[in-house]
Structures are given as structure tokens and as C-alpha cells.
Design a protein around this motif. Sequence first.
Motif, PDB file in Angstrom:
ATOM      1  N   GLY A  55       0.824  -1.200   0.000  1.00 22.35           N
ATOM      2  CA  GLY A  55       0.000   0.000   0.000  1.00 22.35           C
ATOM      3  C   GLY A  55       0.852   1.240   0.000  1.00 22.35           C
ATOM      4  O   GLY A  55       2.079   1.184   0.149  1.00 22.35           O
ATOM      5  N   GLY A  56       0.182   2.378  -0.200  1.00 22.38           N
ATOM      6  CA  GLY A  56       0.895   3.644  -0.205  1.00 22.38           C
ATOM      7  C   GLY A  56       0.050   4.754  -0.782  1.00 22.38           C
ATOM      8  O   GLY A  56      -1.181   4.664  -0.861  1.00 22.38           O
ATOM      9  N   ILE A  57       0.720   5.807  -1.195  1.00 23.78           N
ATOM     10  CA  ILE A  57       0.067   6.997  -1.733  1.00 23.78           C
ATOM     11  C   ILE A  57       0.335   7.083  -3.234  1.00 23.78           C
ATOM     12  O   ILE A  57       1.409   6.688  -3.703  1.00 23.78           O
ATOM     13  CB  ILE A  57       0.572   8.266  -1.014  1.00 23.78           C
ATOM     14  N   PHE A  58      -0.668   7.567  -3.987  1.00 24.60           N
ATOM     15  CA  PHE A  58      -0.487   7.697  -5.430  1.00 24.60           C
ATOM     16  C   PHE A  58      -1.049   9.027  -5.912  1.00 24.60           C
ATOM     17  O   PHE A  58      -1.820   9.696  -5.218  1.00 24.60           O
ATOM     18  CB  PHE A  58      -1.152   6.536  -6.180  1.00 24.60           C
ATOM     19  N   MET A  59      -0.661   9.389  -7.137  1.00 18.20           N
ATOM     20  CA  MET A  59      -1.106  10.635  -7.753  1.00 18.20           C
ATOM     21  C   MET A  59      -1.435  10.380  -9.214  1.00 18.20           C
ATOM     22  O   MET A  59      -0.664   9.738  -9.929  1.00 18.20           O
ATOM     23  CB  MET A  59      -0.010  11.701  -7.662  1.00 18.20           C
ATOM     24  N   ASP A  60      -2.598  10.859  -9.640  1.00 15.12           N
ATOM     25  CA  ASP A  60      -2.971  10.875 -11.058  1.00 15.12           C
ATOM     26  C   ASP A  60      -2.895  12.319 -11.544  1.00 15.12           C
ATOM     27  O   ASP A  60      -3.638  13.180 -11.060  1.00 15.12           O
ATOM     28  CB  ASP A  60      -4.390  10.342 -11.253  1.00 15.12           C
ATOM     29  N   TYR A  61      -1.992  12.566 -12.482  1.00 11.25           N
ATOM     30  CA  TYR A  61      -1.868  13.902 -13.080  1.00 11.25           C
ATOM     31  C   TYR A  61      -2.493  13.857 -14.462  1.00 11.25           C
ATOM     32  O   TYR A  61      -1.959  13.252 -15.389  1.00 11.25           O
ATOM     33  CB  TYR A  61      -0.401  14.321 -13.159  1.00 11.25           C
ATOM     34  N   PHE A  62      -3.656  14.483 -14.608  1.00 10.13           N
ATOM     35  CA  PHE A  62      -4.400  14.444 -15.868  1.00 10.13           C
ATOM     36  C   PHE A  62      -3.844  15.486 -16.845  1.00 10.13           C
ATOM     37  O   PHE A  62      -3.751  16.670 -16.519  1.00 10.13           O
ATOM     38  CB  PHE A  62      -5.881  14.704 -15.618  1.00 10.13           C
ATOM     39  N   PHE A  63      -3.466  15.015 -18.029  1.00 13.70           N
ATOM     40  CA  PHE A  63      -3.033  15.916 -19.098  1.00 13.70           C
ATOM     41  C   PHE A  63      -4.037  15.909 -20.252  1.00 13.70           C
ATOM     42  O   PHE A  63      -3.789  16.448 -21.315  1.00 13.70           O
ATOM     43  CB  PHE A  63      -1.633  15.552 -19.599  1.00 13.70           C
ATOM     44  N   GLY A  64      -5.177  15.315 -20.017  1.00  7.71           N
ATOM     45  CA  GLY A  64      -6.306  15.296 -20.935  1.00  7.71           C
ATOM     46  C   GLY A  64      -7.514  14.816 -20.151  1.00  7.71           C
ATOM     47  O   GLY A  64      -7.377  14.336 -19.016  1.00  7.71           O
ATOM     48  N   TYR A  67      -6.884  11.020 -19.855  1.00  4.57           N
ATOM     49  CA  TYR A  67      -5.510  10.526 -19.821  1.00  4.57           C
ATOM     50  C   TYR A  67      -4.792  11.090 -18.604  1.00  4.57           C
ATOM     51  O   TYR A  67      -4.869  12.293 -18.330  1.00  4.57           O
ATOM     52  CB  TYR A  67      -4.757  10.916 -21.088  1.00  4.57           C
ATOM     53  N   ALA A  68      -4.074  10.219 -17.884  1.00  8.70           N
ATOM     54  CA  ALA A  68      -3.376  10.669 -16.678  1.00  8.70           C
ATOM     55  C   ALA A  68      -2.030   9.968 -16.554  1.00  8.70           C
ATOM     56  O   ALA A  68      -1.894   8.785 -16.897  1.00  8.70           O
ATOM     57  CB  ALA A  68      -4.220  10.407 -15.435  1.00  8.70           C
ATOM     58  N   PHE A  69      -1.045  10.707 -16.050  1.00  4.78           N
ATOM     59  CA  PHE A  69       0.237  10.135 -15.651  1.00  4.78           C
ATOM     60  C   PHE A  69       0.106   9.723 -14.190  1.00  4.78           C
ATOM     61  O   PHE A  69      -0.329  10.506 -13.345  1.00  4.78           O
ATOM     62  CB  PHE A  69       1.353  11.158 -15.828  1.00  4.78           C
ATOM     63  N   ASN A  70       0.466   8.490 -13.898  1.00  2.96           N
ATOM     64  CA  ASN A  70       0.300   7.949 -12.544  1.00  2.96           C
ATOM     65  C   ASN A  70       1.655   7.650 -11.914  1.00  2.96           C
ATOM     66  O   ASN A  70       2.513   7.024 -12.528  1.00  2.96           O
ATOM     67  CB  ASN A  70      -0.544   6.674 -12.585  1.00  2.96           C
ATOM     68  N   THR A  71       1.840   8.098 -10.677  1.00  2.00           N
ATOM     69  CA  THR A  71       3.032   7.767  -9.913  1.00  2.00           C
ATOM     70  C   THR A  71       2.658   7.723  -8.437  1.00  2.00           C
ATOM     71  O   THR A  71       1.490   7.874  -8.070  1.00  2.00           O
ATOM     72  CB  THR A  71       4.166   8.768 -10.178  1.00  2.00           C
ATOM     73  N   GLY A  72       3.616   7.493  -7.580  1.00  2.00           N
ATOM     74  CA  GLY A  72       3.343   7.409  -6.153  1.00  2.00           C
ATOM     75  C   GLY A  72       4.504   6.780  -5.425  1.00  2.00           C
ATOM     76  O   GLY A  72       5.633   6.714  -5.940  1.00  2.00           O
ATOM     77  N   LEU A  73       4.250   6.281  -4.230  1.00  6.89           N
ATOM     78  CA  LEU A  73       5.271   5.618  -3.421  1.00  6.89           C
ATOM     79  C   LEU A  73       4.584   4.517  -2.623  1.00  6.89           C
ATOM     80  O   LEU A  73       3.645   4.787  -1.856  1.00  6.89           O
ATOM     81  CB  LEU A  73       5.959   6.615  -2.500  1.00  6.89           C
ATOM     82  N   PHE A  74       5.056   3.279  -2.804  1.00  7.68           N
ATOM     83  CA  PHE A  74       4.386   2.129  -2.204  1.00  7.68           C
ATOM     84  C   PHE A  74       5.375   1.204  -1.516  1.00  7.68           C
ATOM     85  O   PHE A  74       6.540   1.097  -1.918  1.00  7.68           O
ATOM     86  CB  PHE A  74       3.658   1.318  -3.278  1.00  7.68           C
ATOM     87  N   LEU A  75       4.883   0.520  -0.481  1.00  6.20           N
ATOM     88  CA  LEU A  75       5.561  -0.651   0.059  1.00  6.20           C
ATOM     89  C   LEU A  75       4.920  -1.871  -0.580  1.00  6.20           C
ATOM     90  O   LEU A  75       3.689  -2.043  -0.506  1.00  6.20           O
ATOM     91  CB  LEU A  75       5.433  -0.713   1.575  1.00  6.20           C
ATOM     92  N   THR A  76       5.726  -2.721  -1.209  1.00  8.14           N
ATOM     93  CA  THR A  76       5.209  -3.857  -1.970  1.00  8.14           C
ATOM     94  C   THR A  76       5.876  -5.139  -1.508  1.00  8.14           C
ATOM     95  O   THR A  76       7.109  -5.218  -1.436  1.00  8.14           O
ATOM     96  CB  THR A  76       5.470  -3.660  -3.476  1.00  8.14           C
ATOM     97  N   GLY A  77       5.072  -6.151  -1.188  1.00  9.52           N
ATOM     98  CA  GLY A  77       5.619  -7.448  -0.800  1.00  9.52           C
ATOM     99  C   GLY A  77       5.824  -8.339  -2.012  1.00  9.52           C
ATOM    100  O   GLY A  77       4.964  -8.424  -2.893  1.00  9.52           O
ATOM    101  N   LYS A  78       6.980  -8.999  -2.053  1.00 12.26           N
ATOM    102  CA  LYS A  78       7.298  -9.909  -3.151  1.00 12.26           C
ATOM    103  C   LYS A  78       7.980 -11.159  -2.597  1.00 12.26           C
ATOM    104  O   LYS A  78       8.343 -11.214  -1.434  1.00 12.26           O
ATOM    105  CB  LYS A  78       8.213  -9.223  -4.179  1.00 12.26           C
ATOM    106  N   GLY A  79       8.151 -12.149  -3.462  1.00 11.31           N
ATOM    107  CA  GLY A  79       8.861 -13.347  -3.040  1.00 11.31           C
ATOM    108  C   GLY A  79       8.128 -14.616  -3.409  1.00 11.31           C
ATOM    109  O   GLY A  79       7.245 -14.638  -4.275  1.00 11.31           O
TER     110      GLY A  79
END
Length: 229
Positions: A55-64, A67-79
Motif C-alpha cells: 500500500g501507499g500513496i499515489f497521484m494521477d496527473y491528468f493531461f487530458g 488521460y493521466a500520468f500515474n506515480t506514487g510511493l508504495f511498500l510492496t511485498g514480493k517473493g
Amino acid sequence: MKKIFLTIAALAVAPAAFAQVEIGLKVSPSIAYLRPDSPASTSFTSEKAKLSFGGGIFMDYFFGENYAFNTGLFLTGKGGTIGYNDRSTAAGGATGVRVEQKIAMQYLELPLTVKLFTNEVAPDTRLYFQVGGSLAVPVQVRINGEKYYTDPYDNNTQTKAGKHVLDIDANIIGGAGVEYQLGQSTKLLAGLSYHHGLVDFDRYFERDRKFSDVNIKNSVFALDLGLKF
């Protein structure tokens, strides 16, 4: 000439007219597994998947409008759990033995994706499709549930679990979901995404155990549940 200038100006300011930023929180229960590859002599295979949570925080930056550019910062479990052939000298000679190793990793991940939205398919409801990639760094690693790993087939040599994993990971991300407008600025979203690891993260079997041509990569299927503010 004046009409051409006005048309060009309108096209230039159109992205700014639609530009807006939406910020939200997301949680992602997931199923993670490993994709190993090696020669037949060691025969690395994927044995078990791993239930994870991120989980974490995200941002959608709409340029239309859609249409949106998506980024954020997450902690992700893998393995996951891998199996491989090792050598045992306990019986007085070199014999083969099948070993399983459970690898659990937690990454700090930065996604860089594009989200494409449909028009409303129902009142206040839109579908979205997401594609792009991510960069991640490991913040916690455990081998068989422990921070240190003692290898019974290498003279009981003990190594730190974090040293088994490369310091960076990269992924291709693809996903789809639905977004529902609750209020003027509040939205709910639910979707599915797949994260395909591109980087061989192994730093143990080739470097320390001298196995040849071992590659281990991450894969994650995630259920994405979010709330925009």
C-alpha cells in the motif's frame, strides 16, 4: 493566418485546461511468486506462491480529460518459494539433495505509468487501463523467515538475508479497473494489476555458492483498492 494562429494557440493550451492532480491512498493484497531459471544440474523451479500485502500513496496527473500520468510511493511485498538441486557430503561423498528456500522481500516502489480512462459506462462510473513500469529498492529481506540464513550444504555458512538480493528491481506493470465518483472530489477505485519483474535479483547462488547461470525474477498479481480525495 489569424485563424491558424488561434488554432495553434488553442491546441497549446488544451493540456493546461485539462491538467489536474488527484491524490489518493491504495492498498493491494497480492499473490507473489518467483520465476527462476537455471541449467538442469541445479534445476531451479518455482514451488509456492506467497500472499503479500502492500500500500501507499499515489497521484494521477491528468493531461487530458481521459488521460493521466500515474506515480506514487508504495511498500510492496514480493517473493515465494523456490526449489533447487544442491550437493550434500553428509554421507561421505557428493550426492544430490533437493532443497526448498522461502524468500520474502519488501520493496519501496516508485511506479511510472499512464492511465487511460473511458467515458462513463454507468452513472459516475468509468473504466481505466494502466500500463508502464516501476523502479524499486528492497527494504527488508527474510530467508525461511529469518534475517540471517545458515546454509546446511555450505559448511553451515551464515549470511545476511539482505545480501542475497540485488539493491534494485524494475518491473513492467499492466492493469485495469473501475473508478466510481462518490462526491465532488472523492472517488473509489478497484482493479487488478500484474507486475512483471525484469531484473535477476539473485546475489547468492552465483556469487557465494558458485552455481552457474542462475536467474531469479519477481512476479506479482495484485488487487488494487483505493480512495481518491
